[in-house]
Motif scaffolding. Structure first.
Motif, PDB file in Angstrom:
ATOM      1  N   PHE A 167     179.307 113.323  98.378  1.00 35.65           N
ATOM      2  CA  PHE A 167     178.245 112.366  98.533  1.00 35.65           C
ATOM      3  C   PHE A 167     177.131 112.581  97.576  1.00 35.65           C
ATOM      4  CE2 PHE A 167     180.181 111.084 102.671  1.00 35.65           C
ATOM      5  CZ  PHE A 167     179.697 109.706 102.884  1.00 35.65           C
ATOM      6  N   THR A 168     176.630 114.024  97.298  1.00 31.31           N
ATOM      7  CA  THR A 168     175.673 114.157  96.460  1.00 31.31           C
ATOM      8  C   THR A 168     176.074 113.740  95.001  1.00 31.31           C
ATOM      9  OG1 THR A 168     175.023 115.879  97.779  1.00 31.31           O
ATOM     10  CG2 THR A 168     174.148 116.157  95.275  1.00 31.31           C
ATOM     11  N   PHE A 169     177.253 114.256  94.616  1.00 27.91           N
ATOM     12  CA  PHE A 169     177.608 114.051  93.218  1.00 27.91           C
ATOM     13  C   PHE A 169     178.039 112.765  92.718  1.00 27.91           C
ATOM     14  CE2 PHE A 169     177.055 118.537  93.526  1.00 27.91           C
ATOM     15  CZ  PHE A 169     176.310 118.725  92.430  1.00 27.91           C
ATOM     16  N   HIS A 170     178.065 111.570  93.823  1.00 27.55           N
ATOM     17  CA  HIS A 170     178.408 110.306  93.521  1.00 27.55           C
ATOM     18  C   HIS A 170     177.137 109.727  93.362  1.00 27.55           C
ATOM     19  CE1 HIS A 170     182.658 110.892  94.741  1.00 27.55           C
ATOM     20  NE2 HIS A 170     183.009 109.643  94.149  1.00 27.55           N
ATOM     21  N   LEU A 171     175.962 110.177  93.554  1.00 25.60           N
ATOM     22  CA  LEU A 171     174.844 109.646  93.243  1.00 25.60           C
ATOM     23  C   LEU A 171     174.491 109.358  91.550  1.00 25.60           C
ATOM     24  CD1 LEU A 171     172.392 111.442  95.747  1.00 25.60           C
ATOM     25  CD2 LEU A 171     173.089 108.990  95.684  1.00 25.60           C
ATOM     26  N   PRO A 172     174.114 108.168  91.231  1.00 26.15           N
ATOM     27  CA  PRO A 172     173.494 108.229  89.689  1.00 26.15           C
ATOM     28  C   PRO A 172     172.512 109.078  89.246  1.00 26.15           C
ATOM     29  CG  PRO A 172     172.896 106.296  90.927  1.00 26.15           C
ATOM     30  CD  PRO A 172     173.439 107.017  92.110  1.00 26.15           C
ATOM     31  N   PHE A 173     172.571 109.899  88.542  1.00 29.71           N
ATOM     32  CA  PHE A 173     171.499 110.778  87.863  1.00 29.71           C
ATOM     33  C   PHE A 173     171.122 110.219  86.374  1.00 29.71           C
ATOM     34  CE2 PHE A 173     173.861 113.463  90.789  1.00 29.71           C
ATOM     35  CZ  PHE A 173     173.037 113.654  91.501  1.00 29.71           C
ATOM     36  N   CYS A 174     170.079 109.404  86.469  1.00 31.25           N
ATOM     37  CA  CYS A 174     169.465 108.494  85.332  1.00 31.25           C
ATOM     38  C   CYS A 174     168.325 108.544  85.150  1.00 31.25           C
ATOM     39  CB  CYS A 174     169.999 107.201  85.392  1.00 31.25           C
ATOM     40  SG  CYS A 174     169.556 106.106  86.690  1.00 31.25           S
ATOM     41  N   SER A 175     167.479 108.998  86.101  1.00 31.66           N
ATOM     42  CA  SER A 175     166.014 109.066  85.973  1.00 31.66           C
ATOM     43  C   SER A 175     165.713 110.552  85.053  1.00 31.66           C
ATOM     44  CB  SER A 175     165.114 109.347  87.026  1.00 31.66           C
ATOM     45  OG  SER A 175     165.761 110.130  87.916  1.00 31.66           O
ATOM     46  N   SER A 176     166.165 111.817  85.671  1.00 32.03           N
ATOM     47  CA  SER A 176     165.868 112.941  84.700  1.00 32.03           C
ATOM     48  C   SER A 176     166.996 113.618  84.932  1.00 32.03           C
ATOM     49  CB  SER A 176     164.704 113.511  85.384  1.00 32.03           C
ATOM     50  OG  SER A 176     164.490 114.826  85.174  1.00 32.03           O
ATOM     51  N   ASN A 177     167.392 114.788  83.960  1.00 28.88           N
ATOM     52  CA  ASN A 177     168.378 115.797  84.383  1.00 28.88           C
ATOM     53  C   ASN A 177     167.768 117.318  84.534  1.00 28.88           C
ATOM     54  OD1 ASN A 177     167.158 116.347  81.786  1.00 28.88           O
ATOM     55  ND2 ASN A 177     169.355 116.927  80.732  1.00 28.88           N
ATOM     56  N   ARG A 178     166.346 117.112  84.845  1.00 25.97           N
ATOM     57  CA  ARG A 178     165.670 118.602  85.119  1.00 25.97           C
ATOM     58  C   ARG A 178     165.631 118.771  86.611  1.00 25.97           C
ATOM     59  NH1 ARG A 178     163.834 119.946  80.157  1.00 25.97           N
ATOM     60  NH2 ARG A 178     162.845 121.886  81.097  1.00 25.97           N
ATOM     61  N   ILE A 179     166.341 119.777  86.759  1.00 27.12           N
ATOM     62  CA  ILE A 179     166.515 120.373  88.387  1.00 27.12           C
ATOM     63  C   ILE A 179     165.477 121.334  88.646  1.00 27.12           C
ATOM     64  CG2 ILE A 179     167.991 121.232  90.232  1.00 27.12           C
ATOM     65  CD1 ILE A 179     170.484 120.256  88.826  1.00 27.12           C
ATOM     66  N   ASN A 180     164.450 120.865  89.503  1.00 28.60           N
ATOM     67  CA  ASN A 180     163.295 121.790  89.793  1.00 28.60           C
ATOM     68  C   ASN A 180     164.046 122.866  90.795  1.00 28.60           C
ATOM     69  OD1 ASN A 180     160.859 122.868  90.036  1.00 28.60           O
ATOM     70  ND2 ASN A 180     159.967 121.372  91.283  1.00 28.60           N
ATOM     71  N   HIS A 181     164.814 123.841  90.103  1.00 25.16           N
ATOM     72  CA  HIS A 181     165.394 124.911  91.300  1.00 25.16           C
ATOM     73  C   HIS A 181     166.016 125.830  90.109  1.00 25.16           C
ATOM     74  CE1 HIS A 181     166.447 126.793  94.708  1.00 25.16           C
ATOM     75  NE2 HIS A 181     166.178 125.686  95.705  1.00 25.16           N
ATOM     76  N   PHE A 182     166.474 127.029  90.691  1.00 22.69           N
ATOM     77  CA  PHE A 182     167.360 127.815  89.965  1.00 22.69           C
ATOM     78  C   PHE A 182     168.926 127.992  90.340  1.00 22.69           C
ATOM     79  CE2 PHE A 182     166.063 130.357  94.002  1.00 22.69           C
ATOM     80  CZ  PHE A 182     167.207 130.989  94.219  1.00 22.69           C
ATOM     81  N   PHE A 183     169.171 126.877  91.060  1.00 29.02           N
ATOM     82  CA  PHE A 183     170.515 126.426  91.044  1.00 29.02           C
ATOM     83  C   PHE A 183     170.905 125.086  91.715  1.00 29.02           C
ATOM     84  CE2 PHE A 183     169.737 128.244  95.400  1.00 29.02           C
ATOM     85  CZ  PHE A 183     170.309 127.320  96.152  1.00 29.02           C
ATOM     86  N   CYS A 184     172.041 124.723  91.574  1.00 32.73           N
ATOM     87  CA  CYS A 184     172.282 123.256  92.100  1.00 32.73           C
ATOM     88  C   CYS A 184     172.270 123.225  93.650  1.00 32.73           C
ATOM     89  CB  CYS A 184     173.615 122.870  91.334  1.00 32.73           C
ATOM     90  SG  CYS A 184     173.437 122.843  89.670  1.00 32.73           S
ATOM     91  N   ASP A 185     171.408 122.445  94.101  1.00 32.39           N
ATOM     92  CA  ASP A 185     171.427 122.336  95.534  1.00 32.39           C
ATOM     93  C   ASP A 185     171.044 120.921  95.954  1.00 32.39           C
ATOM     94  OD1 ASP A 185     171.540 123.095  98.370  1.00 32.39           O
ATOM     95  OD2 ASP A 185     169.607 124.370  98.211  1.00 32.39           O
ATOM     96  N   VAL A 186     171.305 120.683  97.253  1.00 28.55           N
ATOM     97  CA  VAL A 186     171.147 119.179  97.496  1.00 28.55           C
ATOM     98  C   VAL A 186     169.675 118.478  97.312  1.00 28.55           C
ATOM     99  CG1 VAL A 186     171.368 117.366  99.459  1.00 28.55           C
ATOM    100  CG2 VAL A 186     172.861 119.118  98.858  1.00 28.55           C
ATOM    101  N   PRO A 187     168.522 119.287  98.010  1.00 27.56           N
ATOM    102  CA  PRO A 187     167.266 118.753  97.890  1.00 27.56           C
ATOM    103  C   PRO A 187     166.605 118.275  96.582  1.00 27.56           C
ATOM    104  CG  PRO A 187     167.246 120.593  99.800  1.00 27.56           C
ATOM    105  CD  PRO A 187     168.798 120.238  98.823  1.00 27.56           C
ATOM    106  N   PRO A 188     166.859 119.520  95.537  1.00 28.17           N
ATOM    107  CA  PRO A 188     166.383 119.097  94.410  1.00 28.17           C
ATOM    108  C   PRO A 188     167.271 118.067  93.607  1.00 28.17           C
ATOM    109  CG  PRO A 188     167.347 121.412  94.375  1.00 28.17           C
ATOM    110  CD  PRO A 188     167.286 120.918  95.614  1.00 28.17           C
ATOM    111  N   LEU A 189     168.333 117.866  93.916  1.00 30.82           N
ATOM    112  CA  LEU A 189     169.274 116.822  93.137  1.00 30.82           C
ATOM    113  C   LEU A 189     168.970 115.503  93.605  1.00 30.82           C
ATOM    114  CD1 LEU A 189     172.851 118.715  93.257  1.00 30.82           C
ATOM    115  CD2 LEU A 189     171.621 118.063  91.234  1.00 30.82           C
ATOM    116  N   LEU A 190     168.564 115.396  94.895  1.00 37.97           N
ATOM    117  CA  LEU A 190     168.164 114.184  95.515  1.00 37.97           C
ATOM    118  C   LEU A 190     166.785 113.723  94.727  1.00 37.97           C
ATOM    119  CD1 LEU A 190     169.025 114.573  99.436  1.00 37.97           C
ATOM    120  CD2 LEU A 190     170.609 113.603  97.655  1.00 37.97           C
ATOM    121  N   GLN A 191     166.009 114.563  94.561  1.00 34.55           N
ATOM    122  CA  GLN A 191     164.779 114.315  93.752  1.00 34.55           C
ATOM    123  C   GLN A 191     164.950 113.690  92.565  1.00 34.55           C
ATOM    124  OE1 GLN A 191     162.241 117.735  93.605  1.00 34.55           O
ATOM    125  NE2 GLN A 191     161.151 117.142  95.275  1.00 34.55           N
TER     126      GLN A 191
END
Length: 316
Positions: A167-191
């Motif tokens: 569900f998380t990685f089927h989302l489109p990530f087109c606004s930014s590619n900068r994850i405000n975290h030190f690893f890939c997790d759901v909350p920063p990816l949803l942001q």
């Protein structure tokens, strides 16, 4: 960066992400690197020692220590999914992780962390059976039953991980590619997702909240019965030994589920990423480091097994 056109709207989808990690200058990054490295080294050494001691000492070949060995394995693995990459990024100028790498990291982290939650529930059930139903314990917690319980914990972890990752990685990530975290997790990816994330947030809070609260409730009920049984014991030494073992488990449960609840099972967790980073350090580094220390320092059998192993090594 491939683009997709939809009428007058053109969106670009990122193939790589940037893990921003922690802010600060070079001195701050060096200090954080040293802290992360020290915590990770203690985590690896402590959990490896627990696995080796339990494997080699025949006196620890019981269901409780079988589950404890699996707990150490999970702590070692899910900390290793996160920490080496985080250490490399402290002095990296790019801090890039590929889309596939990010999805893979999150899948295994979610798998291992969820499995640990279920395993802690299994360990509470094991203590419940050992203390409240000792006559049925050998038949109920036989080797095959213990193996099935551990496999069930992994299946539960895998199911949650597949759902969250897909569900998380089927989302489109087109606004930014900068994850405000030190690893890939759901909350920063949803942001940084530019699609509707309402279903993802519902899944995050719903599934994680249900598992955390449900497992915590089952564990508390188990320990309620255990406490009543312990208080009825006539032997003071027996009470102290059981309280010590159960106290270690409850300490681990409180730390693990408490930090996960703060991060995933409360509204507003997605918006507070700075708090999320600090909490994440606890359940990715501090708790995996503390678990073997808690169980070894408060467990007479483990301490004696470590001493026997050390003496055997010296005499060889």
């Amino acid at each position: 960066m491939p683009s997709h056109s939809n009428g007058n709207l053109s969106m670009a989808y990122f193939q790589d992400f940037v893990l921003e990690g922690f802010g600060g200058g070079l001195e701050t990054q060096a200090l954080l690197f040293a802290v992360f490295l020290a915590l990770y080294m203690v985590t690896v050494l402590g959990n490896l020692l627990m696995i080796i001691v339990i494997t080699l000492d025949a006196r620890l070949h019981s269901p409780m220590y079988f589950f404890l060995k699996n707990l150490s394995f999970l702590d070692l693995c899910y900390s290793s999914v996160i920490t080496p990459n985080a250490l490399a990024n402290f002095f990296s100028s790019s801090k890039i992780i590929t889309f596939a790498g990010c999805a893979t990291q999150f899948f295994f982290f979610s798998l291992l962390a969820t499995t640990e939650g279920f395993l802690l529930g299994v360990m509470a059930y094991d203590r419940f059976m050992a203390i409240c139903s000792p006559l049925h314990y050998p038949s109920t917690m036989c080797q095959s039953a213990c193996t099935r319980l551990v496999l069930g914990a992994y299946c539960g972890g895998c199911l949650n991980s597949v759902v969250q990752t897909s569900f998380t990685f089927h989302l489109p990530f087109c606004s930014s590619n900068r994850i405000n975290h030190f690893f890939c997790d759901v909350p920063p990816l949803l942001q940084i997702a530019c699609g509707n994330t309402a279903i993802n947030e519902l899944l995050l809070f719903g599934i994680c909240g249900f598992m955390i609260v449900g497992l915590a409730f089952v564990i508390l009920i188990s320990y309620g019965y255990i406490t009543v049984t312990i208080l009825r014991m006539s032997s003071g030494a027996g009470r102290r030994k059981v309280f010590s073992t159960c106290g270690s488990h409850m300490t681990v449960v409180t730390l693990f589920f408490g930090t996960l609840f703060v991060m995933y099972a409360q509204p507003g967790a997605i918006e507070s990423m700075e708090q999320g980073k600090v909490v994440s350090v606890f359940y990715t580094l501090v708790i995996p480091m503390l678990n073997p220390l808690i169980y070894s320092l408060r467990n007479k059998d483990v301490k004696e097994a470590v001493q026997r192993l050390g003496q055997k090594h010296i005499t060889m």
